[in-house]
Design a protein around this motif. Structure first.
Motif, PDB file in Angstrom:
ATOM      1  N   UNK A   6       0.863  -1.171   0.000  1.00 54.47           N
ATOM      2  CA  UNK A   6       0.000   0.000   0.000  1.00 54.47           C
ATOM      3  C   UNK A   6       0.898   1.218   0.000  1.00 54.47           C
ATOM      4  N   UNK A   7       0.531   2.226  -0.785  1.00 54.02           N
ATOM      5  CA  UNK A   7       1.281   3.465  -0.662  1.00 54.02           C
ATOM      6  C   UNK A   7       0.674   4.278   0.480  1.00 54.02           C
ATOM      7  N   UNK A   8       1.353   5.322   0.878  1.00 55.36           N
ATOM      8  CA  UNK A   8       0.923   6.116   2.028  1.00 55.36           C
ATOM      9  C   UNK A   8      -0.470   6.695   1.804  1.00 55.36           C
ATOM     10  N   UNK A   9      -0.767   7.129   0.605  1.00 55.33           N
ATOM     11  CA  UNK A   9      -2.090   7.688   0.313  1.00 55.33           C
ATOM     12  C   UNK A   9      -3.174   6.638   0.511  1.00 55.33           C
ATOM     13  N   UNK A  10      -2.945   5.422   0.022  1.00 56.14           N
ATOM     14  CA  UNK A  10      -3.925   4.355   0.216  1.00 56.14           C
ATOM     15  C   UNK A  10      -4.115   4.064   1.703  1.00 56.14           C
ATOM     16  N   UNK A  11      -3.017   4.042   2.439  1.00 56.02           N
ATOM     17  CA  UNK A  11      -3.086   3.783   3.870  1.00 56.02           C
ATOM     18  C   UNK A  11      -3.864   4.881   4.586  1.00 56.02           C
ATOM     19  N   UNK A  12      -3.615   6.120   4.196  1.00 55.91           N
ATOM     20  CA  UNK A  12      -4.306   7.261   4.812  1.00 55.91           C
ATOM     21  C   UNK A  12      -5.790   7.261   4.474  1.00 55.91           C
ATOM     22  N   UNK A  13      -6.125   6.967   3.229  1.00 55.19           N
ATOM     23  CA  UNK A  13      -7.518   7.014   2.784  1.00 55.19           C
ATOM     24  C   UNK A  13      -8.351   5.829   3.265  1.00 55.19           C
ATOM     25  N   UNK A  14      -7.732   4.681   3.459  1.00 53.68           N
ATOM     26  CA  UNK A  14      -8.497   3.500   3.852  1.00 53.68           C
ATOM     27  C   UNK A  14      -7.645   2.574   4.725  1.00 53.68           C
ATOM     28  N   UNK A  15      -7.367   2.994   5.964  1.00 53.44           N
ATOM     29  CA  UNK A  15      -6.508   2.171   6.823  1.00 53.44           C
ATOM     30  C   UNK A  15      -7.122   0.808   7.141  1.00 53.44           C
ATOM     31  N   UNK A  16      -8.456   0.713   7.168  1.00 55.42           N
ATOM     32  CA  UNK A  16      -9.075  -0.575   7.505  1.00 55.42           C
ATOM     33  C   UNK A  16      -8.761  -1.630   6.452  1.00 55.42           C
ATOM     34  N   UNK A  17      -8.623  -1.224   5.196  1.00 62.25           N
ATOM     35  CA  UNK A  17      -8.278  -2.174   4.142  1.00 62.25           C
ATOM     36  C   UNK A  17      -6.864  -2.715   4.355  1.00 62.25           C
ATOM     37  N   UNK A  18      -5.948  -1.833   4.723  1.00 62.57           N
ATOM     38  CA  UNK A  18      -4.566  -2.264   4.983  1.00 62.57           C
ATOM     39  C   UNK A  18      -4.513  -3.190   6.194  1.00 62.57           C
ATOM     40  N   UNK A  23      -4.156  -8.715   8.388  1.00 63.69           N
ATOM     41  CA  UNK A  23      -4.782  -9.834   9.099  1.00 63.69           C
ATOM     42  C   UNK A  23      -4.844 -11.065   8.203  1.00 63.69           C
ATOM     43  N   UNK A  24      -5.099 -10.857   6.920  1.00 67.08           N
ATOM     44  CA  UNK A  24      -5.278 -11.972   5.991  1.00 67.08           C
ATOM     45  C   UNK A  24      -3.949 -12.512   5.458  1.00 67.08           C
ATOM     46  N   UNK A  25      -2.991 -11.629   5.256  1.00 66.17           N
ATOM     47  CA  UNK A  25      -1.695 -12.028   4.706  1.00 66.17           C
ATOM     48  C   UNK A  25      -0.648 -11.988   5.819  1.00 66.17           C
ATOM     49  N   UNK A  26       0.562 -12.344   5.477  1.00 67.89           N
ATOM     50  CA  UNK A  26       1.631 -12.309   6.469  1.00 67.89           C
ATOM     51  C   UNK A  26       1.994 -10.882   6.869  1.00 67.89           C
ATOM     52  N   UNK A  27       1.998  -9.988   5.901  1.00 60.15           N
ATOM     53  CA  UNK A  27       2.366  -8.608   6.198  1.00 60.15           C
ATOM     54  C   UNK A  27       1.963  -7.696   5.060  1.00 60.15           C
ATOM     55  N   UNK A  28       1.952  -6.407   5.356  1.00 58.19           N
ATOM     56  CA  UNK A  28       1.668  -5.376   4.364  1.00 58.19           C
ATOM     57  C   UNK A  28       2.865  -4.446   4.350  1.00 58.19           C
ATOM     58  N   UNK A  29       3.381  -4.161   3.175  1.00 61.35           N
ATOM     59  CA  UNK A  29       4.489  -3.217   3.026  1.00 61.35           C
ATOM     60  C   UNK A  29       3.900  -1.854   2.692  1.00 61.35           C
ATOM     61  N   UNK A  30       4.298  -0.843   3.448  1.00 60.47           N
ATOM     62  CA  UNK A  30       3.857   0.521   3.187  1.00 60.47           C
ATOM     63  C   UNK A  30       4.965   1.195   2.394  1.00 60.47           C
ATOM     64  N   UNK A  31       4.583   1.684   1.227  1.00 58.63           N
ATOM     65  CA  UNK A  31       5.547   2.288   0.315  1.00 58.63           C
ATOM     66  C   UNK A  31       5.491   3.810   0.399  1.00 58.63           C
ATOM     67  N   UNK A  32       6.648   4.437   0.369  1.00 56.90           N
ATOM     68  CA  UNK A  32       6.761   5.889   0.334  1.00 56.90           C
ATOM     69  C   UNK A  32       7.592   6.225  -0.895  1.00 56.90           C
TER      70      UNK A  32
END
Length: 122
Positions: A6-18, A23-32
């Motif tokens: 997820x990029x920072x904008x996606x994380x900011x706009x929809x943190x519940x999705x991240x 929760x579903x995958x092993x991890x989420x990488x936040x990209x800047x």
């Protein structure tokens, strides 16, 4: 290892999705700017043997760094506020800081704890 990014904008706009992805995958990488900046890992998936102790340690650390109130730390740790205040005090962590609002909040939380302790046992 399964991972989403997820990029920072996606994380900011929809943190519940991240968080759901973590929760579903092993991890989420936040990209800047196309560079990995942070990892989101669901605590349940870490497989630590004593997850409640990890939650308490995180709560204590966040309180000590003035990131959360004692009440929030207690909720985060899953323990009653009087127990959190006792724990913080036993570790030599000041319950109030230089911030007047934080000091007032701590005073109010202490009064709640004292009121709770004064109640007769049922």
């Amino acid at each position: 290892i399964s991972m989403q990014k997820f990029n920072i904008r996606q994380l900011k706009n929809n943190p519940s999705t991240a968080l759901a992805a973590a929760r579903a995958d092993d991890m989420v990488v936040v990209m800047n700017r196309d560079h990995p900046q942070a990892l989101l890992v669901d605590l349940e998936r870490l497989g630590v043997p004593d997850l409640p102790a990890v939650r308490v340690a995180l709560a204590v650390s966040l309180f000590q760094n003035s990131a959360v109130s004692a009440g929030f730390a207690a909720r985060m740790a899953g323990i009653p506020l009087p127990d959190m205040l006792t724990l913080l005090s036993s570790q030599g962590i000041p319950l109030t800081g230089n911030d007047k609002a934080a000091a007032q909040e701590a005073s109010a939380e202490m009064q709640v704890a004292l009121d709770w302790l004064a109640k007769p046992a049922s």
